[in-house]
Design an enzyme around this catalytic site. Structure first.
Site, short mmCIF file in Angstrom:
data_model
loop_
_atom_site.label_atom_id
_atom_site.label_comp_id
_atom_site.label_asym_id
_atom_site.label_seq_id
_atom_site.Cartn_x
_atom_site.Cartn_y
_atom_site.Cartn_z
N TYR A 125 -7.98 2.98 3.37
CA TYR A 125 -7.39 1.84 4.32
C TYR A 125 -6.11 1.99 4.93
CZ TYR A 125 -6.31 -2.57 6.86
OH TYR A 125 -5.85 -3.56 7.59
N LYS A 129 -5.41 3.78 8.92
CA LYS A 129 -4.35 3.17 9.97
C LYS A 129 -3.41 4.28 10.11
CE LYS A 129 -6.24 -1.02 10.06
NZ LYS A 129 -6.76 -1.48 11.22
#
Length: 225
Positions: A125, A129
Site C-alpha cells: 500500500y 502511494k
C-alpha cells in the site's frame, strides 16, 4: 478569480463527497465536472456529471481543459479484490488523470495519497502511494499538490471494521500525539477537502506535499474565514 472551472474524480467517496459540496457552494467556481462510473443522485446548476470508463480516460481528455483537477480516487485491497485491482484505482487512474491535466495545462492538480507513502516501502500500500508520488513529480504539472492524510474520519457508505475501531479510539490516543508525532493524528475527511480547496485558490507553480498536521492547519484557517 470567480469564474474558475474544476474537474473532480472520486465524488462518491469520503473526501470526494465533501469536496463536491465545497466546490458547488464556492463563489470561485462557475462550472464543476465530475467523472463518475454511475451518475450520482444530485443536481446543481453548476454541476456536469460525466459517466466515465476509467480504463479509457484518454477518451475524456477534453474534460481536463479546466483550471483545477481534484483527484479523490481511492480504494482498499480488500474492496478491490487484489493488489492489481487496487493499483489500477490508486496508481494507474490518478497518474493518467495527471497526464491529461498536464496536456491541457490545468493550473492545479490535487491528489490524495497517504501518510507514510514511500516508493521503497516493503508494504504494498505505502509503496504504491510512494511510487505514484514519484511519477507525478516528473510530469511537469504547473502545480502539483499531494495530500497525505493519516487515518481518515467520517461516515463511509461501506463498513470498515479496522477503521471504525481506530476512529473510536482516536480521541484517546490523539492527545498523546504532540510535536513531530502530531502528523499521525486522525484527520476529518472534510478537513482534507477544505485544505485541497484552499491551496487551489493560490496561484503558484511547483510541487507541494501536505501531511496530516499541515492539512489540519490549512483547514482550520479556512474554517475561520
Amino acid at each position: 478569480m470567480n469564474n474558475k472551472t474544476a474537474l473532480l474524480a472520486g465524488a462518491g467517496g469520503l473526501v470526494g463527497n465533501e469536496m463536491l459540496h465545497i466546490l458547488l457552494t464556492s463563489s470561485h467556481y462557475s462550472h464543476i465536472k465530475i467523472l463518475v462510473r454511475h451518475p450520482l443522485e444530485i443536481t446543481h446548476e453548476k454541476l456536469e456529471q460525466i459517466t466515465t470508463d476509467f480504463d479509457k480516460l484518454d477518451e475524456y481528455v477534453q474534460h481536463f481543459d479546466v483550471d483545477d483537477v481534484y483527484c479523490c480516487l481511492g480504494t482498499t485491497i480488500k474492496k478491490a479484490g487484489s493488489q492489481e485491482a487496487f493499483k489500477k484505482v490508486d496508481y494507474n487512474y490518478p497518474l493518467k488523470m495527471a497526464e491529461l491535466a498536464a496536456s491541457q495545462q490545468a493550473k492545479n492538480f490535487l491528489v490524495i495519497t497517504a501518510l507514510g507513502a514511500d516508493s521503497t516501502s516493503k508494504v504494498f500500500y505505502s509503496r504504491t502511494k510512494g511510487q505514484l508520488q514519484l511519477r507525478l513529480k516528473k510530469l511537469g504539472l504547473t502545480a502539483l499538490h499531494i495530500f497525505q492524510p493519516s487515518l481518515l474520519l467520517g461516515e463511509r457508505k461501506e463498513f470498515r471494521l479496522g477503521e471504525k475501531a481506530a476512529s473510536s479510539l482516536s480521541p484517546l490516543f490523539s492527545r498523546f500525539l504532540k510535536g513531530k508525532m502530531e502528523k499521525y493524528k486522525p484527520v476529518e475527511a472534510k478537513s482534507v477537502a477544505l485544505a485541497m480547496y484552499e491551496v487551489a485558490q493560490i496561484e503558484r507553480t511547483g510541487n507541494y506535499t501536505y501531511p496530516s498536521d499541515r492539512i489540519e492547519i490549512i483547514s482550520r484557517k479556512s474554517a475561520e474565514i
